[in-house]
Design an enzyme around this catalytic site. Structure first.
Site, mmCIF file in Angstrom:
data_model
loop_
_atom_site.group_PDB
_atom_site.id
_atom_site.type_symbol
_atom_site.label_atom_id
_atom_site.label_comp_id
_atom_site.label_asym_id
_atom_site.label_seq_id
_atom_site.Cartn_x
_atom_site.Cartn_y
_atom_site.Cartn_z
ATOM 1 C CB SER A 22 -0.919 -0.060 1.186
ATOM 2 O OG SER A 22 -1.477 1.364 1.400
ATOM 3 C CE1 TYR A 35 -4.324 -1.294 5.619
ATOM 4 C CE2 TYR A 35 -3.333 0.730 4.683
ATOM 5 C CZ TYR A 35 -3.868 -0.406 4.588
ATOM 6 O OH TYR A 35 -4.055 -0.775 3.207
ATOM 7 C CE LYS A 39 -1.729 -2.920 4.048
ATOM 8 N NZ LYS A 39 -1.830 -4.413 3.527
#
Length: 107
Positions: A22, A35, A39
């Site tokens: 991402s 998050y 990533k």
């Protein structure tokens, strides 16, 4: 996945692994600590394994897509006090192609 497949690829001395990561692995965003951190870990793992596996003729790469329409996108837009359409325009203006709009992973 890498733990399972790498021994086989080493044995055959070739192969290719592609991780889907991402853009959040590259950039900081408000209220995205868990998050973005995960990533970033996957992105760094990709870099390290690319170096470690290169001598075995194994390519290890990552694809880092930008914003797609998910419930997290809706929450992020709301946090910024933007409608999803306003958020799409703002995000689109931040891309190199100046694209506006989303592709939903649910459609």
């Amino acid at each position: 996945m890498a733990k399972a497949i790498v021994p086989l690829l080493k044995k055959q001395r070739s192969g290719s692994i592609i991780q889907i990561v991402s853009m959040s692995g590259w950039i900081a965003q408000p209220e995205f600590v868990p998050y973005s951190t995960t990533k970033g870990v996957v992105l760094q793992m990709t870099r390290n394994l690319a170096l470690d596996l290169g001598p075995f003729n194994i390519q290890y790469n990552a694809i880092c897509p930008d914003t797609i329409l998910t419930s997290a996108t809706n929450n992020h837009a709301a946090h910024l006090k933007l409608t999803i359409d306003e958020f799409a325009i703002e995000e689109g203006n931040n891309t190199m192609f100046k694209t506006i709009g989303f592709t939903s992973r649910d459609s």
